[in-house]
Design an enzyme around this catalytic site. Sequence first.
Site, PDB file in Angstrom:
ATOM      1  N   LEU A   1      -4.853  -2.052  44.688  1.00 54.52           N
ATOM      2  CA  LEU A   1      -6.158  -2.087  45.365  1.00 54.52           C
ATOM      3  C   LEU A   1      -7.075  -3.186  44.814  1.00 54.52           C
ATOM      4  CD1 LEU A   1      -6.849   1.748  45.808  1.00 54.52           C
ATOM      5  CD2 LEU A   1      -6.169   0.105  47.574  1.00 54.52           C
TER       6      LEU A   1
ATOM      7  N   GLY B   1      17.746   7.551  19.512  1.00 57.38           N
ATOM      8  CA  GLY B   1      16.360   7.743  19.918  1.00 57.38           C
ATOM      9  C   GLY B   1      16.189   9.149  20.458  1.00 57.38           C
TER      10      GLY B   1
ATOM     11  N   ILE C   1       9.110   1.291  15.374  1.00 59.41           N
ATOM     12  CA  ILE C   1       8.152   2.080  14.592  1.00 59.41           C
ATOM     13  C   ILE C   1       6.725   1.551  14.787  1.00 59.41           C
ATOM     14  CG2 ILE C   1       7.575   2.971  12.284  1.00 59.41           C
ATOM     15  CD1 ILE C   1      10.329   3.885  13.634  1.00 59.41           C
TER      16      ILE C   1
ATOM     17  N   GLU D   1       2.305  16.198  19.553  1.00 63.41           N
ATOM     18  CA  GLU D   1       2.460  14.775  19.854  1.00 63.41           C
ATOM     19  C   GLU D   1       2.486  14.588  21.384  1.00 63.41           C
ATOM     20  OE1 GLU D   1       5.805  12.801  18.023  1.00 63.41           O
ATOM     21  OE2 GLU D   1       5.525  10.996  19.234  1.00 63.41           O
TER      22      GLU D   1
ATOM     23  N   GLY E   1       9.581  11.176  23.507  1.00 64.96           N
ATOM     24  CA  GLY E   1      10.561  11.914  24.321  1.00 64.96           C
ATOM     25  C   GLY E   1      10.431  11.479  25.773  1.00 64.96           C
ATOM     26  N   THR E   2      11.534  11.041  26.351  1.00 64.71           N
ATOM     27  CA  THR E   2      11.484  10.487  27.716  1.00 64.71           C
ATOM     28  C   THR E   2      11.256  11.596  28.754  1.00 64.71           C
ATOM     29  OG1 THR E   2      13.859  10.744  28.059  1.00 64.71           O
ATOM     30  CG2 THR E   2      13.129   8.660  27.065  1.00 64.71           C
TER      31      THR E   2
HETATM   32  C1  FAD Z   1       6.327   0.975  21.977  1.00 66.62           C
HETATM   33  C2  FAD Z   1       7.168   2.042  21.336  1.00 66.62           C
HETATM   34  C3  FAD Z   1       6.681   2.723  20.234  1.00 66.62           C
HETATM   35  C4  FAD Z   1       7.466   3.691  19.598  1.00 66.62           C
HETATM   36  N1  FAD Z   1       7.010   4.286  18.453  1.00 66.62           N
HETATM   37  C5  FAD Z   1       7.856   5.074  17.738  1.00 66.62           C
HETATM   38  C6  FAD Z   1       7.468   5.537  16.434  1.00 66.62           C
HETATM   39  O1  FAD Z   1       6.347   5.277  15.954  1.00 66.62           O
HETATM   40  N2  FAD Z   1       8.363   6.280  15.729  1.00 66.62           N
HETATM   41  C7  FAD Z   1       9.600   6.583  16.220  1.00 66.62           C
HETATM   42  O2  FAD Z   1      10.349   7.259  15.524  1.00 66.62           O
HETATM   43  N3  FAD Z   1       9.986   6.160  17.445  1.00 66.62           N
HETATM   44  C8  FAD Z   1       9.158   5.394  18.210  1.00 66.62           C
HETATM   45  N4  FAD Z   1       9.553   4.934  19.438  1.00 66.62           N
HETATM   46  C9  FAD Z   1      10.879   5.282  19.939  1.00 66.62           C
HETATM   47  C10 FAD Z   1      10.867   6.250  21.117  1.00 66.62           C
HETATM   48  O3  FAD Z   1      10.506   7.535  20.683  1.00 66.62           O
HETATM   49  C11 FAD Z   1      12.271   6.183  21.774  1.00 66.62           C
HETATM   50  O4  FAD Z   1      12.349   4.906  22.399  1.00 66.62           O
HETATM   51  C12 FAD Z   1      12.506   7.296  22.770  1.00 66.62           C
HETATM   52  O5  FAD Z   1      12.611   8.541  22.121  1.00 66.62           O
HETATM   53  C13 FAD Z   1      13.791   7.056  23.579  1.00 66.62           C
HETATM   54  O6  FAD Z   1      14.878   6.783  22.745  1.00 66.62           O
HETATM   55  P1  FAD Z   1      15.775   5.479  23.018  1.00 66.62           P
HETATM   56  O7  FAD Z   1      14.883   4.325  23.154  1.00 66.62           O
HETATM   57  O8  FAD Z   1      16.838   5.422  21.980  1.00 66.62           O
HETATM   58  O9  FAD Z   1      16.443   5.718  24.430  1.00 66.62           O
HETATM   59  P2  FAD Z   1      17.873   6.498  24.757  1.00 66.62           P
HETATM   60  O10 FAD Z   1      17.859   7.740  23.992  1.00 66.62           O
HETATM   61  O11 FAD Z   1      18.934   5.473  24.448  1.00 66.62           O
HETATM   62  O12 FAD Z   1      17.727   6.721  26.264  1.00 66.62           O
HETATM   63  C14 FAD Z   1      18.102   5.789  27.292  1.00 66.62           C
HETATM   64  C15 FAD Z   1      17.976   6.485  28.644  1.00 66.62           C
HETATM   65  O13 FAD Z   1      18.887   7.598  28.685  1.00 66.62           O
HETATM   66  C16 FAD Z   1      18.196   8.765  29.040  1.00 66.62           C
HETATM   67  N5  FAD Z   1      18.777   9.940  28.380  1.00 66.62           N
HETATM   68  C17 FAD Z   1      19.064  10.098  27.058  1.00 66.62           C
HETATM   69  N6  FAD Z   1      19.566  11.315  26.845  1.00 66.62           N
HETATM   70  C18 FAD Z   1      19.583  11.961  28.053  1.00 66.62           C
HETATM   71  C19 FAD Z   1      19.975  13.256  28.479  1.00 66.62           C
HETATM   72  N7  FAD Z   1      20.427  14.184  27.614  1.00 66.62           N
HETATM   73  N8  FAD Z   1      19.867  13.560  29.791  1.00 66.62           N
HETATM   74  C20 FAD Z   1      19.388  12.651  30.674  1.00 66.62           C
HETATM   75  N9  FAD Z   1      18.989  11.401  30.327  1.00 66.62           N
HETATM   76  C21 FAD Z   1      19.085  11.074  29.031  1.00 66.62           C
HETATM   77  C22 FAD Z   1      16.768   8.538  28.557  1.00 66.62           C
HETATM   78  O14 FAD Z   1      15.850   9.382  29.231  1.00 66.62           O
HETATM   79  C23 FAD Z   1      16.583   7.064  28.897  1.00 66.62           C
HETATM   80  O15 FAD Z   1      16.219   6.933  30.238  1.00 66.62           O
HETATM   81  C24 FAD Z   1       8.765   4.011  20.120  1.00 66.62           C
HETATM   82  C25 FAD Z   1       9.230   3.343  21.261  1.00 66.62           C
HETATM   83  C26 FAD Z   1       8.458   2.365  21.865  1.00 66.62           C
HETATM   84  C27 FAD Z   1       9.027   1.656  23.060  1.00 66.62           C
END
Ligand code: FAD
Length: 386
Positions: free
Chosen positions: A340, A134, A160, A245, A367-368
């Site tokens: 509230l 992700g 997705i 985005e 992106g988180t």
């Molecule tokens: C409702 C929903 C809709 C979405 N829609 C789409 C879509 O249309 N298309 C698509 O491609 N994706 C989509 N996503 C995916 C979304 O972009 C990913 O969930 C997001 O990028 C995080 O990736 P991950 O879930 O694999 O988490 P991870 O990458 O596994 O992260 C887990 C934790 O580790 C932390 N972390 C990871 N790397 C680091 C680092 N280097 N330093 C510090 N902390 C770190 C993260 O911040 C997080 O807190 C969607 C997700 C959701 C929940």
Amino acid sequence: MPQPFYDADHSAFREVVREFVNREVAPNLDEWEEDRSTGRDVWKSAGAHGVLGIRIAEEFGGGGMQDYRFRCVVQEEFARVGAAALASAFSINEDIVASYLTTFGTPEQKKQWLPGMADGSVVASIAMSEPAAGSDLRGMKTTAVRDGDEWVLNGAKTFITSGFSSDLVLAAARTGEREGRPQLSLILVPTSTRGFARGRKLRKLGLHAQDTAEIAFDDVRVPMGNLVGEEGRGFHHLTAQLPLERLSIAWRALCAAEAALDWTIRYTSERKAFGERVIDFQNTRFRLAEMTTEVDITRTFLEQSILAYNDGSFDATLGAKAKWWTTELQNRVINACLQLHGGYGYMDEYPISRAYADARVQTIVGGTTEIMKEIIGRDLAGRHRA
Ligand SMILES: Cc1cc2nc3c(=O)[nH]c(=O)nc-3n(C[C@H](O)[C@H](O)[C@H](O)COP(=O)(O)OP(=O)(O)OC[C@H]3O[C@@H](n4cnc5c(N)ncnc54)[C@H](O)[C@@H]3O)c2cc1C
């Protein structure tokens, strides 16, 4: 005095959008939540009213309005009624897939797909995330291999948006390796193609009116002409488009926080406890004062960011700042606004309840928060490298 952000054209457009939202969106929100889908009618009606495809060129049936403030108007009006799920699904069509096609697509690709995306007959998804990749897209396993004049895709994607209902997927896939690093390419996959499969429609905390799904490619064959941009330059193309985005997510976050404050001021002005209106307690007024101040300051930054985007000076670091700050603020504000409302805030008949569930994903998608801080931190660290 600062210049007003909007002008008369935006105000006139707002009238159209508001009328559309009041008639076609607000009355259907509960049904869409129950159905876990908006269905297609609202997409087509949005296309017919010029609420969809507003940045797509006129020659492809869009509104041809590159000024992002028109998109801002749409997102404000959707947030006003709490239509976050539809707003984010529209955004994937408009701000992401249509934007990739407009920027990197061939004339044939634009002609084939943009008219449908503008009139609501084509719903598009972007497929980057995978079960094991992700934040770190270098871990992506989906491959696209050349075979004659076709690409053959294999792999699985997850999370997705619109993955269960879309007609077109813009998929990121590995097409090679250089110096041990994967090279990605972006490839258009119509969902009617043989070998394309939809997996589970995922159950989730919020955004119930849109589907989020697993999808899979099993020897999916598409023509060479479905490559978007340059082969092996997928990371590059993603880096160029992700700031928009993130800006769109940040703007929706701001609008959601503003709407939540508005609902809360109204609610606390009517609700009484201990013989007083809840808004007359000092705690309520101080919390509202703090939040309104934070939201107003954030609006100033975001309006500047939108204008920077319009004039081409918005970059990845600004995108990261806008995204993490505003989505964290959205969650803080909506959490406090729900408090509230007391117990009624937890009930679905009040929009703050849905807004609370819908907000949570905002610090994760696109992106988180942690990855946004990495981007900003790397930029700072790079400034003084010897
Ligand atoms: C409702 C929903 C809709 C979405 N829609 C789409 C879509 O249309 N298309 C698509 O491609 N994706 C989509 N996503 C995916 C979304 O972009 C990913 O969930 C997001 O990028 C995080 O990736 P991950 O879930 O694999 O988490 P991870 O990458 O596994 O992260 C887990 C934790 O580790 C932390 N972390 C990871 N790397 C680091 C680092 N280097 N330093 C510090 N902390 C770190 C993260 O911040 C997080 O807190 C969607 C997700 C959701 C929940």
